[in-house]
Scaffold this active site. Structure first.
Site, mmCIF file in Angstrom:
data_model
loop_
_atom_site.group_PDB
_atom_site.id
_atom_site.type_symbol
_atom_site.label_atom_id
_atom_site.label_comp_id
_atom_site.label_asym_id
_atom_site.label_seq_id
_atom_site.Cartn_x
_atom_site.Cartn_y
_atom_site.Cartn_z
ATOM 1 C CG ASP A 437 -5.684 -4.736 2.654
ATOM 2 O OD1 ASP A 437 -6.817 -4.765 3.185
ATOM 3 O OD2 ASP A 437 -5.335 -5.549 1.795
ATOM 4 C CD GLU A 480 -4.132 -1.592 -1.229
ATOM 5 O OE1 GLU A 480 -4.885 -2.436 -1.719
ATOM 6 O OE2 GLU A 480 -3.126 -1.140 -1.832
#
Length: 699
Positions: A437, A480
């Site tokens: 991420d 994300e």
């Protein structure tokens, strides 16, 4: 239906073509037969001409051999002319006979040579006075020349056999042979009487019997000739027959009867013999005129036969080509107008069923018949199904694809991972996962707003796609957070791929948000491990990467690492022939194996790994310096390029060492560098370039 219709058309066409072909073959055979008959008739003409001349030559030579005086000028001219006719006609006949019966043609050649030898002997005898001649030779001459005459007649009879089914030719041929026999027997009787008279002696009983026998046979044959002329009923032939009758039976035979009476009491004179010879020439010439007239009739019949065969052949060929043309036309017509459009329509229907694109049917749509109506129905069906499929695809895409980045979403991950795990376990293949991420992504959203955050997510997807393989599966699983599944990939290869992603993210720059780095966790699926357990292990590595300061890769290393699989062993084919270089290579391999062993143990202290790494890099530096010096000494022409490669490798080694010390990479990165770059690409590939020079020096 299409197949049955095509079979029906083919059967009709095959029937038409077969019938036409049968007729064509039959006509061709007839034409060949007519051609063969023409050749036989032409050959017979020359052989009949040979018989005519040879019969005269036989008779006149027989008379000369019994004459009291040497050969006269008149007889010499007569015999010479007949010989020339025999030689010319017989040669032409043999040439044509060679195509019909090569073996018989060779036999006639031999008999022709025998005749020439017989003539030579006859000329010798004729040049002598009667008292000095060999009395028996006259009999030899007469008998052997007669045998040759009858052999030629037999050849003509044998040639006629293949044509027996043609009535006219068979009939004319037999008629000509009857005329020849009449000429031979009448000539034999004439020669017998003339030779006796020429000798000035009395006719013996034996000679009288021969004379009567020959003349009786000739009269018997003449009765058949008259009947044949009556049956043919042609004015020209009747005229020639009447001339023979007049010259032979009304002129020659009465005088022959008169001379016969004189010969029986020995009172015939040489003038009687000369008169007999003169009358016989005219009579016997008329016989061959009759033969030639029959031959002209035969030629007319043969020409008519050939002409009919030619006409029939033309008609048969025309019919055959019309049948073939009709067959081709029907096949092409039905193919173009029916079968091909139907195949395209059926193909379109199959494409619709299979969900494939449909080929355009523009020509079929223009038609106003049933094909056009059917095509319009197919088009409507395709349009309807296409709209349905489009809606379905859109729904499926929304269900499995991330709307923002275009990557697969979590739902697609759940579908794909099952397939990938099943395949890996079935074929015992490695399967790796990279979970990452973005670092401080909340700060991006808070600072620049969610639109800029969305742009960063899109840029991330594009950046990562460029560095992973096409076979890898890339997902956005929320916010994300991203996930990459890598088939056929072990932990070392996955760690290297993750490092490439990290570097790509580190170097990429968003025009507003700037550099946004990523933290990555990497693990390889264990045997019989389910996805949830595997995912948790990888997530733990991602969590550890964040704890260690972000912007780094952390790999899951099992407690029992496969150390043996990373052991590097020296191979003989790596020997360069230069002792110093080879010994240094072996040292590097041994040091690398030692480094691999400790680097793969989870409990190994980082300081020890750094120490081993520093030592290995130091040995690489020493080896490169030594190798460059040796290559200079042996005159290796590409030494400068080799030095450049060394500098590049050393720079990469220094960077990896620096990143490991800063805890940006794991120890696997250096393992991968040594195996891929130092051993595989350099020692096994680049160093092979100078082996020729080092081995040559060793010799």
């Amino acid at each position: 239906m299409q197949r049955r219709l095509l079979i029906c058309i083919l059967l009709v066409n095959v029937s038409l073509i077969s019938t036409s072909a049968f007729m064509l073959v039959d006509v061709i055979e007839k034409k060949e037969k007519a051609k063969e008959i023409a050749t036989i008739n032409e050959c017979s003409m020359f052989l009949f001409s040979t018989l005519e001349a040879l019969a005269f030559e036989r008779g006149r030579t027989n008379v000369v051999l019994t004459s009291k005086t040497p050969l006269s000028e008149a007889n010499r001219i007569f015999i010479t002319e007949r010989r020339r006719q025999v030689d010319t006609s017989l040669s032409d006949g043999i040439n044509r006979l060679a195509s019909l019966n090569p073996e018989e043609a060779e036999n006639l050649k031999k008999q022709h040579n025998q005749l020439k030898q017989l003539r030579s002997n006859a000329d010798v005898q004729a040049s002598l006075n009667l008292a000095d001649r060999d009395i028996s030779f006259r009999t030899t001459w007469f008998n052997e020349s007669t045998l040759i005459i009858f052999h030629i007649k037999q050849v003509i009879e044998e040639m006629e056999k293949p044509t027996s089914e043609l009535g006219f030719f068979d009939f004319y041929h037999h008629f000509q042979l009857d005329c020849v026999e009449f000429r031979l027997f009448s000539g034999s009787s004439a020669s017998t009487l003339t030779s006796v008279v020429n000798q000035g002696k009395k006719l013996s009983p034996g000679e009288y019997e021969n004379f009567i026998e020959y003349r009786s046979k000739a009269d018997y044959i003449w009765s058949g000739i008259e009947k044949s002329v009556f049956d043919i009923n042609r004015a020209e032939l009747t005229e020639k027959k009447d001339r023979v009758y007049n010259d032979y039976y009304k002129t020659y035979r009465p005088f022959q009867k008169e001379v016969l009476q004189k010969a029986m009491n020995g009172s015939a004179t040489s003038s009687d013999a000369a008169r007999l010879a003169d009358l016989s020439v005219k009579a016997f010439d008329s016989i061959f005129e009759l033969i030639r007239e029959v031959n002209r009739e035969t030629v007319r019949s043969v020409d008519a036969l050939e002409s009919r065969a030619e006409e029939q052949l033309e008609r048969a060929m025309l019919q055959f080509f019309l049948a073939v043309g009709f067959a081709l036309f029907t096949l092409v017509y039905f193919r173009v107008r029916l079968f091909a459009p139907l195949e395209r329509i059926i193909g379109a229907l199959k494409s619709i069923v299979d969900g494939r694109p449909v080929i355009p049917l523009e020509e079929e749509l223009k038609r106003k018949d049933e094909i056009g109506l059917l095509t319009q129905g197919v088009k409507m069906l395709y349009t309807s199904l296409k709209e349905t499929q489009k809606l379905k695809a859109q729904n499926e895409k929304l269900a499995t694809q991330d709307c923002l980045t275009g990557l697969y979403n979590r739902q697609m991950l759940e579908q794909e991972v099952v397939k990938l795990i099943a395949h890996a376990e079935r074929y015992e293949e490695s399967l790796a996962m990279i979970l990452f991420d973005l670092d401080h992504f909340k700060k991006v959203n808070d600072t620049w707003g969610h639109p800029i955050g969305d742009e960063v997510l899109i840029q991330t997807a594009q950046t990562v796609k460029k560095v992973i393989r096409s076979a890898d599966h890339f997902f956005r699983i929320g916010g994300e957070e991203f996930l990459v599944l890598m088939p056929h990939t072990n932990i070392i290869e996955a760690e290297s791929a993750a490092e490439k992603i990290r570097v790509a993210m580190e170097t990429a720059r968003h025009p507003i948000a700037g550099h946004v780095t990523a933290s990555l966790g990497v693990s390889e699926k264990k045997a019989e491990e389910d996805f949830l357990s595997w995912y948790k292990r990888t997530d733990e590595m991602l969590y550890r990467a964040k704890k260690l300061g972000r912007n780094r890769v952390v790999c899951y290393i099992p407690k029992l690492a496969p150390v043996a699989s990373m052991n590097v062993e020296w191979r003989d084919e790596w020997n360069s022939g230069e002792a110093t270089i080879d010994s240094q290579h072996k040292v590097l391999v041994n040091l690398a194996s030692e480094y691999f062993y400790y680097a793969l143990q989870p409990e190994t202290d980082r300081k020890m790994i750094i120490s081993l790494m520093v030592n290995l890099v130091g040995e690489i530096v020493k080896h490169f310096e030594s190798e460059e010096q040796i290559l200079e000494e042996i005159g290796y022409p590409d030494v400068k390029e080799h030095e450049r490669i060394h500098k590049t490798l050393l720079a990469k080694a220094a960077k990896l060492q620096e990143d490991y010390v800063a805890e940006k990479i794991s120890s696997f990165a250096f393992c991968s560098f040594f195996i891929d770059d130092i051993i595989t690409n350099h020692m096994i590939h680049d160093d092979q370039e100078f082996f020729y020079y080092t081995q040559k020096r060793a010799e």
